[in-house]
Design a protein around this motif. Structure first.
Motif, short mmCIF file in Angstrom:
data_model
loop_
_atom_site.label_atom_id
_atom_site.label_comp_id
_atom_site.label_asym_id
_atom_site.label_seq_id
_atom_site.Cartn_x
_atom_site.Cartn_y
_atom_site.Cartn_z
N SER A 389 -9.17 -39.66 4.83
CA SER A 389 -9.30 -39.74 3.37
C SER A 389 -8.17 -38.98 2.65
CB SER A 389 -10.65 -39.17 2.92
OG SER A 389 -10.69 -37.77 3.13
N GLY A 390 -7.28 -38.39 3.44
CA GLY A 390 -6.18 -37.65 2.83
C GLY A 390 -6.49 -36.18 2.64
N LYS A 391 -7.63 -35.73 3.14
CA LYS A 391 -8.04 -34.34 2.96
C LYS A 391 -7.37 -33.45 4.01
CE LYS A 391 -12.17 -33.22 4.28
NZ LYS A 391 -13.63 -33.13 4.32
N THR A 392 -6.71 -32.40 3.55
CA THR A 392 -6.11 -31.40 4.45
C THR A 392 -6.76 -30.07 4.09
OG1 THR A 392 -4.03 -32.62 4.41
CG2 THR A 392 -3.95 -30.38 5.26
N LYS A 393 -7.70 -29.65 4.94
CA LYS A 393 -8.52 -28.48 4.57
C LYS A 393 -8.59 -27.48 5.72
CE LYS A 393 -13.00 -28.67 4.83
NZ LYS A 393 -14.40 -29.07 4.60
N LEU A 394 -8.32 -26.21 5.38
CA LEU A 394 -8.47 -25.12 6.33
C LEU A 394 -9.77 -24.39 6.04
CD1 LEU A 394 -7.16 -23.20 8.54
CD2 LEU A 394 -6.47 -21.77 6.60
N HIS A 395 -10.59 -24.21 7.09
CA HIS A 395 -11.78 -23.39 6.94
C HIS A 395 -11.42 -22.01 7.49
CE1 HIS A 395 -15.94 -22.11 6.80
NE2 HIS A 395 -15.85 -21.73 8.08
N PHE A 396 -11.62 -20.98 6.64
CA PHE A 396 -11.19 -19.63 7.00
C PHE A 396 -12.34 -18.65 6.87
CE2 PHE A 396 -9.40 -15.51 5.46
CZ PHE A 396 -8.70 -15.16 6.61
N GLU A 397 -12.53 -17.84 7.91
CA GLU A 397 -13.59 -16.82 7.90
C GLU A 397 -13.02 -15.45 8.23
OE1 GLU A 397 -17.04 -17.77 10.22
OE2 GLU A 397 -17.12 -19.86 9.53
N LEU A 398 -13.72 -14.41 7.80
CA LEU A 398 -13.31 -13.04 8.09
C LEU A 398 -14.55 -12.23 8.46
CD1 LEU A 398 -10.72 -11.04 5.97
CD2 LEU A 398 -12.66 -9.90 7.04
N TRP A 399 -14.49 -11.57 9.61
CA TRP A 399 -15.61 -10.79 10.12
C TRP A 399 -15.18 -9.33 10.32
CZ3 TRP A 399 -20.28 -12.99 12.70
CH2 TRP A 399 -20.40 -14.37 12.47
N GLN A 400 -16.11 -8.42 10.05
CA GLN A 400 -15.92 -7.02 10.40
C GLN A 400 -17.01 -6.66 11.40
OE1 GLN A 400 -16.18 -4.18 7.18
NE2 GLN A 400 -15.32 -2.51 8.40
N GLY A 401 -16.61 -6.60 12.65
CA GLY A 401 -17.61 -6.47 13.71
C GLY A 401 -18.52 -7.68 13.69
N LYS A 402 -19.82 -7.45 13.58
CA LYS A 402 -20.79 -8.56 13.54
C LYS A 402 -21.12 -9.00 12.12
CE LYS A 402 -23.22 -8.04 17.94
NZ LYS A 402 -24.56 -7.99 18.58
N ASN A 403 -20.46 -8.43 11.16
CA ASN A 403 -20.78 -8.72 9.76
C ASN A 403 -19.78 -9.70 9.15
OD1 ASN A 403 -22.96 -6.80 9.73
ND2 ASN A 403 -21.42 -5.18 9.57
N ILE A 404 -20.32 -10.80 8.58
CA ILE A 404 -19.48 -11.78 7.90
C ILE A 404 -19.07 -11.23 6.55
CG2 ILE A 404 -19.37 -14.15 7.02
CD1 ILE A 404 -21.64 -14.87 8.92
N GLN A 405 -17.79 -11.36 6.22
CA GLN A 405 -17.25 -10.88 4.96
C GLN A 405 -16.88 -12.06 4.05
OE1 GLN A 405 -16.69 -7.33 4.33
NE2 GLN A 405 -18.05 -7.26 6.12
N ASN A 406 -16.82 -11.79 2.76
CA ASN A 406 -16.31 -12.78 1.81
C ASN A 406 -14.78 -12.70 1.80
OD1 ASN A 406 -15.57 -14.43 -0.30
ND2 ASN A 406 -16.83 -13.43 -1.84
N PRO A 407 -14.08 -13.70 2.33
CA PRO A 407 -12.62 -13.61 2.42
C PRO A 407 -11.93 -13.42 1.07
CG PRO A 407 -13.44 -15.42 3.77
CD PRO A 407 -14.59 -14.95 2.93
N GLU A 408 -12.52 -13.94 -0.01
CA GLU A 408 -11.89 -13.82 -1.32
C GLU A 408 -11.77 -12.36 -1.77
OE1 GLU A 408 -12.20 -16.77 -4.61
OE2 GLU A 408 -14.00 -17.36 -3.53
N SER A 409 -12.63 -11.49 -1.22
CA SER A 409 -12.56 -10.07 -1.56
C SER A 409 -11.40 -9.37 -0.86
CB SER A 409 -13.87 -9.37 -1.18
OG SER A 409 -14.97 -9.94 -1.84
N TRP A 410 -10.87 -10.03 0.16
CA TRP A 410 -9.83 -9.41 0.99
C TRP A 410 -8.43 -9.94 0.70
CZ3 TRP A 410 -10.61 -5.48 4.60
CH2 TRP A 410 -11.96 -5.12 4.79
N ILE A 411 -8.32 -11.20 0.32
CA ILE A 411 -6.99 -11.78 0.10
C ILE A 411 -6.57 -11.61 -1.36
CG2 ILE A 411 -7.21 -13.45 1.97
CD1 ILE A 411 -7.87 -15.60 -0.11
N LEU A 412 -5.28 -11.81 -1.60
CA LEU A 412 -4.76 -11.72 -2.96
C LEU A 412 -5.43 -12.74 -3.87
CD1 LEU A 412 -0.98 -11.44 -2.05
CD2 LEU A 412 -2.27 -9.70 -3.28
#
Length: 415
Positions: A389-412
């Motif tokens: 369909s023309g979609k180019t999508k990266l799924h990105f996750e960030l973990w601290q140990g066993k805890n899932i983090q909100n990536p938007e809080s970490w990136i610019l």
């Protein structure tokens, strides 16, 4: 004699005029620059989203990705209109201040001219050199004669200075009148831009309604794809949790063999170098680079209502970044590739460890790294997969140990 209070009064008028002009100029310029920068950034994002939408339109079928991008476009368009409104409001404030300054300068010049006219009148009545000499020589003593002589000298100097002050204020007044005309012209331009953006917004909302109606007819297919995505997300989460558990187990065994104190339960056993790496990673929270060079966040962290299916929520353990065809994923910090795997719906997945932190890059096509590789910040790790369909999508996750983090809080917040 020229009274001291008159001199002080005129000096105060000039000083007040200049202060008002400088304060208005500095405040107005700073506010204008900030608003224009914000507007330019939003316009850049809108243009990029348009480009991504054009790529999806090459597919004849209406896709959910088109709707997601369209929703993003509408949201950004609304932000742009709000930014333009903010700039117009700021401009109204500047126009009001400019008008006040013009009125103040006009009043000041009037007072200066009236005072100068009185001085000219006085001078014309006492311009006879003989009268001035008689005034000086009729003094009671030498000191008084000297004071009268100084008075005539100061009076002449003051008259010359008065002419200079009037000219300066007149120039200032003319510049403010010109500025006012420019401000009014710019406001008119902004109003036209705002009207144009509102028309575009209306058009986009109409397309949005049509897209939703078209997709609503494919409810069963959408529901099926949603369940597939949920199953794939659970598999990815389990794979990450298994990897973390394995790392903790290895650290515990290594501690037993070496006779050192094991790490706390459910914690990585970190070497001094890994502790430093973790600290550096954490210290860059909110300043880490994006995992793509360009792109927009098309799906944020957490639970959200499905854009088409009513009463159904979707959950995202990370963020989805939609970008252009052929774009690469890149490491957001120094680290080591601890795993690469292939999962349904996510294609190739790369997991990079940064001490106690893990970053996960999913939906990759061609990989440039393998398990055990050391990577550096912004190093390309693979090409992002593009679907039919023309979609180019990266799924990105960030973990601290066993805890899932909100990536938007970490990136610019912006690239």
């Amino acid at each position: 004699m020229i009274k001291l209070r008159l001199i002080k009064f005129i000096a105060f008028l000039v000083f007040a005029s200049l202060c008002a002009v400088v304060a208005q100029s500095v405040y107005g310029q700073d506010s204008k620059t900030q608003l224009q920068n914000k507007k330019a950034k939003i316009e850049e994002e809108i243009n990029y989203t348009n480009k991504l939408l054009d790529e999806t339109k090459k597919s004849k079928q209406v896709s959910l990705n088109q709707l997601v991008l369209l929703n993003k476009q509408i949201s950004k368009r609304q932000e742009l209109i709000a930014a333009i409104n903010g700039e117009i409001n700021n401009l109204d404030h500047q126009i009001e201040e400019t008008n006040d300054t013009i009125n103040h300068l006009t009043s000041t010049i009037k007072k200066l001219k009236e005072e100068y006219a009185r001085m000219i009148y006085y001078a014309s009545k006492n311009r006879n050199a003989y009268s001035r000499l008689m005034f000086i020589f009729s003094a009671d003593d030498f000191n008084q004669a000297y004071q009268r002589l100084k008075y005539f000298q100061q009076y002449s100097s003051y008259r010359q200075n008065q002419v200079r002050v009037i000219k300066e204020n007149q120039l200032l007044l003319n510049s403010k009148i010109n500025l006012l005309e420019k401000q009014k012209s710019y406001k008119l331009s902004l109003k036209r831009t705002e009207e144009s953006e509102k028309q575009k917004l209306t058009s986009e909302k109409n397309i949005q309604d049509k897209t939703v109606k078209s997709l609503s007819q494919k409810e069963k297919d959408l529901l099926k794809k949603l369940r597939e995505s949920e199953r794939a997300a659970r598999k990815l989460q389990k794979a990450i949790e298994d990897l973390i558990a394995e790392e903790i187990r290895k650290a515990s065994e290594a501690a037993k063999k070496s006779g050192t104190k094991p790490a706390a339960e459910n914690k990585f056993g970190l070497t001094p170098a890994e502790i430093k790496l973790s600290s550096n990673f954490a210290g860059n929270k909110g300043r880490l680079p994006w995992p793509t060079e360009r792109g927009i966040i098309s799906s944020t962290f957490g639970e959200h209502p499905h854009p088409v299916l009513r009463g159904i929520k979707t959950k995202n353990n990370g963020i989805d970044i939609t970008t252009g065809k052929g774009e690469s994923a890149r490491a957001i910090f120094d680290g080591e590739v601890t795993s690469t795997m292939v999962l349904p719906n996510y294609n190739n997945v790369v997991i990079i460890r940064h001490g106690e932190f893990l970053t996960v890059y999913s939906n990759l096509d061609q990989l440039f790294v393998k398990k055990g590789d050391k990577v550096t910040t912004k190093q390309r790790i693979g090409i992002i997969q593009a679907d039919d369909s023309g979609k180019t999508k990266l799924h990105f996750e960030l973990w601290q140990g066993k805890n899932i983090q909100n990536p938007e809080s970490w990136i610019l917040q912006s690239r």
